[in-house]
Design a protein around this motif. Structure first.
Motif, PDB file in Angstrom:
ATOM      1  N   SER A  19      -2.237  13.272 -22.009  1.00 54.28           N
ATOM      2  CA  SER A  19      -1.273  13.211 -23.106  1.00 54.28           C
ATOM      3  C   SER A  19       0.012  13.952 -22.745  1.00 54.28           C
ATOM      4  O   SER A  19       1.116  13.450 -22.958  1.00 54.28           O
ATOM      5  N   GLU A  20      -0.141  15.146 -22.178  1.00 55.41           N
ATOM      6  CA  GLU A  20       1.025  15.948 -21.765  1.00 55.41           C
ATOM      7  C   GLU A  20       1.852  15.230 -20.707  1.00 55.41           C
ATOM      8  O   GLU A  20       3.079  15.295 -20.713  1.00 55.41           O
ATOM      9  N   ALA A  21       1.182  14.524 -19.809  1.00 53.70           N
ATOM     10  CA  ALA A  21       1.881  13.811 -18.734  1.00 53.70           C
ATOM     11  C   ALA A  21       2.410  12.451 -19.200  1.00 53.70           C
ATOM     12  O   ALA A  21       3.197  11.824 -18.481  1.00 53.70           O
ATOM     13  N   GLY A  22       1.952  11.989 -20.361  1.00 55.34           N
ATOM     14  CA  GLY A  22       2.392  10.689 -20.854  1.00 55.34           C
ATOM     15  C   GLY A  22       1.798   9.527 -20.069  1.00 55.34           C
ATOM     16  O   GLY A  22       2.462   8.518 -19.833  1.00 55.34           O
ATOM     17  N   VAL A  23       0.546   9.685 -19.655  1.00 58.35           N
ATOM     18  CA  VAL A  23      -0.140   8.648 -18.872  1.00 58.35           C
ATOM     19  C   VAL A  23      -1.413   8.241 -19.612  1.00 58.35           C
ATOM     20  O   VAL A  23      -1.849   8.930 -20.530  1.00 58.35           O
ATOM     21  N   PRO A  24      -2.052   7.141 -19.214  1.00 60.53           N
ATOM     22  CA  PRO A  24      -3.309   6.738 -19.863  1.00 60.53           C
ATOM     23  C   PRO A  24      -4.358   7.853 -19.780  1.00 60.53           C
ATOM     24  O   PRO A  24      -4.400   8.619 -18.808  1.00 60.53           O
ATOM     25  N   SER A  25      -5.202   7.906 -20.790  1.00 57.42           N
ATOM     26  CA  SER A  25      -6.183   9.004 -20.878  1.00 57.42           C
ATOM     27  C   SER A  25      -7.185   9.012 -19.732  1.00 57.42           C
ATOM     28  O   SER A  25      -7.804  10.044 -19.458  1.00 57.42           O
TER      29      SER A  25
ATOM     30  N   PRO B 152       0.811  -1.211   0.000  1.00 62.63           N
ATOM     31  CA  PRO B 152       0.000   0.000   0.000  1.00 62.63           C
ATOM     32  C   PRO B 152       0.855   1.277   0.000  1.00 62.63           C
ATOM     33  O   PRO B 152       0.527   2.251  -0.653  1.00 62.63           O
ATOM     34  N   ARG B 153       1.956   1.269   0.706  1.00 63.07           N
ATOM     35  CA  ARG B 153       2.827   2.431   0.752  1.00 63.07           C
ATOM     36  C   ARG B 153       3.393   2.715  -0.643  1.00 63.07           C
ATOM     37  O   ARG B 153       3.446   3.844  -1.089  1.00 63.07           O
ATOM     38  N   THR B 154       3.793   1.659  -1.345  1.00 66.53           N
ATOM     39  CA  THR B 154       4.332   1.808  -2.688  1.00 66.53           C
ATOM     40  C   THR B 154       3.260   2.315  -3.635  1.00 66.53           C
ATOM     41  O   THR B 154       3.499   3.212  -4.426  1.00 66.53           O
ATOM     42  N   ARG B 155       2.081   1.758  -3.550  1.00 73.67           N
ATOM     43  CA  ARG B 155       0.969   2.224  -4.389  1.00 73.67           C
ATOM     44  C   ARG B 155       0.654   3.679  -4.099  1.00 73.67           C
ATOM     45  O   ARG B 155       0.427   4.460  -5.005  1.00 73.67           O
ATOM     46  N   ARG B 156       0.633   4.026  -2.817  1.00 71.26           N
ATOM     47  CA  ARG B 156       0.355   5.413  -2.442  1.00 71.26           C
ATOM     48  C   ARG B 156       1.410   6.348  -2.993  1.00 71.26           C
ATOM     49  O   ARG B 156       1.085   7.408  -3.525  1.00 71.26           O
ATOM     50  N   SER B 157       2.672   5.972  -2.883  1.00 72.62           N
ATOM     51  CA  SER B 157       3.733   6.850  -3.370  1.00 72.62           C
ATOM     52  C   SER B 157       3.677   6.966  -4.890  1.00 72.62           C
ATOM     53  O   SER B 157       3.932   8.035  -5.434  1.00 72.62           O
TER      54      SER B 157
ATOM     55  N   LYS C 138       2.977  10.434  -6.887  1.00 71.26           N
ATOM     56  CA  LYS C 138       3.842  10.815  -8.008  1.00 71.26           C
ATOM     57  C   LYS C 138       3.010  11.068  -9.265  1.00 71.26           C
ATOM     58  O   LYS C 138       3.214  12.059  -9.970  1.00 71.26           O
ATOM     59  N   ARG C 139       2.070  10.195  -9.558  1.00 70.14           N
ATOM     60  CA  ARG C 139       1.226  10.342 -10.745  1.00 70.14           C
ATOM     61  C   ARG C 139       0.398  11.623 -10.659  1.00 70.14           C
ATOM     62  O   ARG C 139       0.271  12.371 -11.611  1.00 70.14           O
ATOM     63  N   ARG C 140      -0.167  11.875  -9.490  1.00 69.18           N
ATOM     64  CA  ARG C 140      -0.968  13.089  -9.281  1.00 69.18           C
ATOM     65  C   ARG C 140      -0.114  14.336  -9.526  1.00 69.18           C
ATOM     66  O   ARG C 140      -0.545  15.285 -10.165  1.00 69.18           O
ATOM     67  N   GLN C 141       1.104  14.317  -9.017  1.00 70.96           N
ATOM     68  CA  GLN C 141       2.034  15.426  -9.206  1.00 70.96           C
ATOM     69  C   GLN C 141       2.352  15.609 -10.697  1.00 70.96           C
ATOM     70  O   GLN C 141       2.394  16.732 -11.191  1.00 70.96           O
ATOM     71  N   GLU C 142       2.565  14.507 -11.409  1.00 76.55           N
ATOM     72  CA  GLU C 142       2.833  14.573 -12.843  1.00 76.55           C
ATOM     73  C   GLU C 142       1.671  15.215 -13.586  1.00 76.55           C
ATOM     74  O   GLU C 142       1.869  16.007 -14.515  1.00 76.55           O
ATOM     75  N   LEU C 143       0.453  14.891 -13.180  1.00 82.21           N
ATOM     76  CA  LEU C 143      -0.729  15.468 -13.814  1.00 82.21           C
ATOM     77  C   LEU C 143      -0.829  16.975 -13.539  1.00 82.21           C
ATOM     78  O   LEU C 143      -1.182  17.755 -14.427  1.00 82.21           O
ATOM     79  N   LEU C 144      -0.509  17.373 -12.325  1.00 78.92           N
ATOM     80  CA  LEU C 144      -0.539  18.801 -11.995  1.00 78.92           C
ATOM     81  C   LEU C 144       0.549  19.559 -12.768  1.00 78.92           C
ATOM     82  O   LEU C 144       0.301  20.658 -13.273  1.00 78.92           O
TER      83      LEU C 144
END
Length: 183
Positions: free
Chosen positions: A49-55, A12-17, A21-27
């Motif tokens: 698209s800008e973050a390079g993550v799934p839509s 869970p800690r790894t998933r949370r981190s 990280k993903r949330r930060q990339e989106l921001l």
């Protein structure tokens, strides 16, 4: 504790981190889009698209474009407050009015150079605030924080009217930034 128990507890800690990280990339992607293309270009798909993550990633972390913009504004406000703090520390230690003016000029120069993308995102966020009342409170708190930091530095530098001077300094700096952002 067995290896399996440690793995289960660590997961869970790894998933949370990863989630943080993903949330930060989106921001970060939102701020880049704002700076480059303006608020009309900010859609969940464009941010992904800008973050390079799934839509679908943005909708997992943010319920709406409004929430995404609000959180991007918070991130920008935190960063800009830190940048202003560094600059006002230098202003507060200035020994003369010309040294204060030089520090303020350096701040504006930075806004138009290395921090230009941040300034463009800020302008877009301020325009969006004028259109979306949900962003007004955060903007008001951000302006108050900046004013207080500048006021404290000007008081430390010996200003006889630090409240008035802080308002004036911030208005002049914002005007200089806006007048020169496209130059």
């Amino acid at each position: 504790m067995t290896t399996d128990e440690r793995t289960v507890r660590a997961e869970p800690r790894t998933r949370r981190s990863r989630g943080v990280k993903r949330r930060q990339e989106l921001l970060e992607a939102t701020l880049r889009l704002l700076a480059r293309e303006g608020s009309a270009a900010v859609t969940m798909r464009a941010v992904a698209s800008e973050a390079g993550v799934p839509s679908t990633a943005p909708t997992y972390y943010f319920a709406s474009k409004q929430e995404l913009l609000l959180e991007a504004w918070r991130l920008h406000a935190e960063r800009e407050a830190a940048r202003v703090s560094r600059a006002t520390t230098a202003v507060g230690s200035a020994k003369s009015s010309s040294a204060v003016a030089n520090q303020l000029a350096c701040f504006v120069h930075d806004s138009l150079g290395p921090a230009r993308e941040s300034l463009l995102a800020e302008v877009e966020l301020l325009l969006e605030t004028a259109r979306q009342p949900d962003l007004e409170e955060l903007t008001r708190v951000w302006h108050q924080t900046l004013r207080e930091r500048v006021r404290g530095s000007l008081a430390a530098a010996g200003s006889p009217h630090p409240d008035l001077d802080a308002r004036l300094v911030l208005a002049v700096m914002a005007g200089l930034e806006l007048d020169n952002v496209g130059a």
